[in-house]
Design a protein around this motif. Structure first.
Motif, mmCIF file in Angstrom:
data_model
loop_
_atom_site.group_PDB
_atom_site.id
_atom_site.type_symbol
_atom_site.label_atom_id
_atom_site.label_comp_id
_atom_site.label_asym_id
_atom_site.label_seq_id
_atom_site.Cartn_x
_atom_site.Cartn_y
_atom_site.Cartn_z
ATOM 1 N N LEU A 1 15.497 60.538 -2.931
ATOM 2 C CA LEU A 1 14.847 61.719 -3.521
ATOM 3 C C LEU A 1 13.347 61.491 -3.703
ATOM 4 N N LYS A 2 12.985 60.230 -3.954
ATOM 5 C CA LYS A 2 11.567 59.900 -4.144
ATOM 6 C C LYS A 2 10.849 59.680 -2.805
ATOM 7 N N GLU A 3 11.473 58.904 -1.919
ATOM 8 C CA GLU A 3 10.813 58.501 -0.671
ATOM 9 C C GLU A 3 11.018 59.470 0.501
ATOM 10 N N LYS A 4 12.181 60.129 0.543
ATOM 11 C CA LYS A 4 12.489 61.041 1.656
ATOM 12 C C LYS A 4 13.212 62.287 1.123
ATOM 13 N N PRO A 5 12.514 63.106 0.351
ATOM 14 C CA PRO A 5 13.169 64.255 -0.292
ATOM 15 C C PRO A 5 13.733 65.284 0.685
ATOM 16 N N ASP A 6 13.246 65.258 1.927
ATOM 17 C CA ASP A 6 13.755 66.199 2.929
ATOM 18 C C ASP A 6 14.698 65.518 3.921
ATOM 19 N N ALA A 7 15.243 64.393 3.531
ATOM 20 C CA ALA A 7 16.111 63.618 4.425
ATOM 21 C C ALA A 7 17.340 64.403 4.854
ATOM 22 N N LYS A 8 17.790 64.107 6.067
ATOM 23 C CA LYS A 8 19.082 64.605 6.551
ATOM 24 C C LYS A 8 19.993 63.380 6.615
ATOM 25 N N ILE A 9 20.992 63.340 5.746
ATOM 26 C CA ILE A 9 21.814 62.139 5.564
ATOM 27 C C ILE A 9 23.168 62.270 6.257
ATOM 28 N N ALA A 10 23.483 61.289 7.111
ATOM 29 C CA ALA A 10 24.815 61.199 7.717
ATOM 30 C C ALA A 10 25.546 60.043 7.041
ATOM 31 N N VAL A 11 26.748 60.306 6.518
ATOM 32 C CA VAL A 11 27.493 59.298 5.759
ATOM 33 C C VAL A 11 28.725 58.834 6.533
ATOM 34 N N LEU A 12 28.878 57.517 6.647
ATOM 35 C CA LEU A 12 30.117 56.930 7.163
ATOM 36 C C LEU A 12 30.764 56.181 6.012
ATOM 37 N N TYR A 13 32.038 56.494 5.728
ATOM 38 C CA TYR A 13 32.688 55.817 4.606
ATOM 39 C C TYR A 13 34.130 55.457 4.939
ATOM 40 N N GLN A 14 34.599 54.375 4.318
ATOM 41 C CA GLN A 14 35.974 53.921 4.498
ATOM 42 C C GLN A 14 36.894 54.880 3.732
ATOM 43 N N ASN A 15 37.953 55.335 4.391
ATOM 44 C CA ASN A 15 38.806 56.368 3.814
ATOM 45 C C ASN A 15 39.810 55.801 2.794
ATOM 46 N N ASP A 16 39.269 55.366 1.652
ATOM 47 C CA ASP A 16 40.095 54.867 0.552
ATOM 48 C C ASP A 16 39.295 54.990 -0.737
ATOM 49 N N ASP A 17 39.842 54.472 -1.825
ATOM 50 C CA ASP A 17 39.167 54.608 -3.127
ATOM 51 C C ASP A 17 37.779 53.992 -3.126
ATOM 52 N N TYR A 18 37.623 52.882 -2.405
ATOM 53 C CA TYR A 18 36.321 52.199 -2.331
ATOM 54 C C TYR A 18 35.278 53.115 -1.701
ATOM 55 N N GLY A 19 35.579 53.652 -0.525
ATOM 56 C CA GLY A 19 34.633 54.512 0.181
ATOM 57 C C GLY A 19 34.310 55.785 -0.586
ATOM 58 N N LYS A 20 35.342 56.379 -1.171
ATOM 59 C CA LYS A 20 35.166 57.647 -1.891
ATOM 60 C C LYS A 20 34.358 57.462 -3.169
ATOM 61 N N ASP A 21 34.454 56.282 -3.777
ATOM 62 C CA ASP A 21 33.690 55.994 -4.993
ATOM 63 C C ASP A 21 32.189 55.959 -4.687
ATOM 64 N N TYR A 22 31.825 55.280 -3.607
ATOM 65 C CA TYR A 22 30.418 55.242 -3.177
ATOM 66 C C TYR A 22 29.918 56.646 -2.859
ATOM 67 N N LEU A 23 30.730 57.419 -2.138
ATOM 68 C CA LEU A 23 30.341 58.776 -1.736
ATOM 69 C C LEU A 23 30.109 59.654 -2.964
ATOM 70 N N LYS A 24 30.985 59.536 -3.950
ATOM 71 C CA LYS A 24 30.825 60.319 -5.183
ATOM 72 C C LYS A 24 29.507 59.982 -5.877
#
Length: 407
Positions: free
Chosen positions: A169-192
């Protein structure tokens, strides 16, 4: 005269008996502890998709062996029983039952993985056996009111990804973010945590959320798909095997996005080096422990003690692998808790002492970071510092940031 003498002897004998009973009463033990031994259980993925983390358990075994050679903890030797669950929750349940019911351990320490620990949490709490310093940063481990026998150790995943969100938000407020996450509680926690940190801007900034399964042999197709979105930030929520693949593939297809890599895969030895130093330039992550590749710790007493341990007590271990630093730091924390327990080695007192750590520092925590717990705070480490990969090492930047997120 004879009666008086007998009475005196009886009184003396009673006094001796009373003193020895009082002495015995001072010592309190639950299953797994005695005058000579403290039996500690552990579950690690020595095989399977997260086997890179197995080094943590091996480091802990070497550290406890060192402690035993020095006389143990308050005169008691640590008997460390560690089993493989191959990062499989059903296998973790099987191993936890074996440790508690057959091996009769005092506690289970630093069992690894969000899915595995989630699978055994209710069992451990029903049995009232400490599930202590679990090797996962899921936020739910800090929930003493509902799970009084489970405690985390490392900073929470949600807290960590909130720090990345704040940075973006500070360095790249107009960023377009693509997220890759592991499909389990670990991955979903980071995503949240990322979404919570971005707040109202999450919907416009995140252009794709792509999940993968740990059973997939490669995630190359996911990386190609994420690049096709035109994203200029790649949020990489993966475990070591897949993180190395992500770094390699991103370089291969010349995806020049700002690569943010979660801390659990920031190991130079098990991730960056196999992926290729040239491919990892500019990656941003966060840490709470000292990195052996960082020359600023060359004369640091704590780092010297860690390196001496590695050379003398765990020569087969990779000093570049962050897992060895984690294993060393968390093992030191457990030894501190056991020292504080004194001769009261009940499971209840183990949890009480674990929840009574005040400004405790292992030798490998970054300056400015200390371990603090209380009856209402089961998150021992809750501070991090951002870092960027440059050359062949991580370089810290910015300030130490508090990362508290409640259960």
């Amino acid at each position: 005269m004879m009666i008086t003498r007998r009475a005196a002897l009886a009184t003396a004998a009673a006094a001796v008996l009373s003193a020895s009973s009082a002495f015995a009463a001072d010592k309190k033990y639950d299953t797994g502890a005695s005058d000579t031994e403290i039996k500690i259980g552990n579950i690690m993925p020595y095989s399977g998709p997260a086997s890179a983390y197995g080094i943590i358990g091996k480091t802990e075994a070497a550290y406890f062996k060192k402690i035993n050679a020095e006389g143990g903890v308050n005169g008691r030797k640590i008997n460390f029983v560690s089993y493989d669950d191959a990062y499989s929750p059903p296998k973790a349940v099987e191993q936890a039952r074996k440790l508690v019911e057959s091996d009769e351990v005092l506690l289970i320490f630093n069992s690894l993985g969000t899915p595995s620990n989630s699978a055994i949490q209710k069992y451990m709490n029903a049995k009232k056996v400490p599930q202590l310093f679990v090797a996962t940063g899921a936020t739910k481990w800090n929930d003493p009111s509902n799970f009084a026998w489970t405690m985390g150790w490392q900073p929470s995943y949600q807290a960590e990804s909130r720090i990345y969100a704040k940075y973006l938000l500070k360095e790249k407020p107009d960023a377009k973010i693509a997220v890759l996450y592991q499909n389990d509680d670990y991955g979903k926690d980071y995503l949240k945590g990322l979404k919570d940190g971005l707040g109202a801007k999450a919907a416009s900034m995140i252009v794709m959320e792509e999940s993968y399964e740990t059973t997939e042999p490669t995630i190359d197709n996911h990386i190609v798909k994420l690049k096709s979105t035109g994203a200029d930030v790649f949020m990489d929520i993966t475990t070591p095997k897949f993180a190395a693949q992500a770094i390699k593939k991103s370089a291969e297809i010349e995806w020049k996005a700002l690569h943010i890599l979660n801390n659990v895969s920031a190991s130079v030895g098990s991730v960056i080096k196999p992926a290729g130093f040239a491919n990892a330039q500019g990656i941003v992550s966060a840490h709470y422990l000292k990195d052996t590749t960082d020359q600023q710790w060359a004369n640091d007493p704590g780092m010297k003690a860690y390196l001496e341990f590695m050379t003398k007590d765990f020569p087969e271990g990779d000093k570049l692998d962050n897992g060895t630093v984690v294993g060393y730091g968390v093992a030191q924390t457990l030894v501190q808790v056991l020292k504080q327990c004194g001769d009261n080695l009940t499971r209840e007192n183990v949890m009480k002492q674990a929840a009574s750590l005040r400004d405790f520092r292992t030798e490998v925590l970054l300056p400015g970071i200390a371990i603090n717990t209380s009856a209402t705070d089961f998150a021992p480490v809750s501070q991090l510092q951002l870092m960027r990969f440059t050359g062949e090492r991580w370089q810290l930047f910015g300030d130490v940031v508090s990362a508290d997120v409640g259960g």
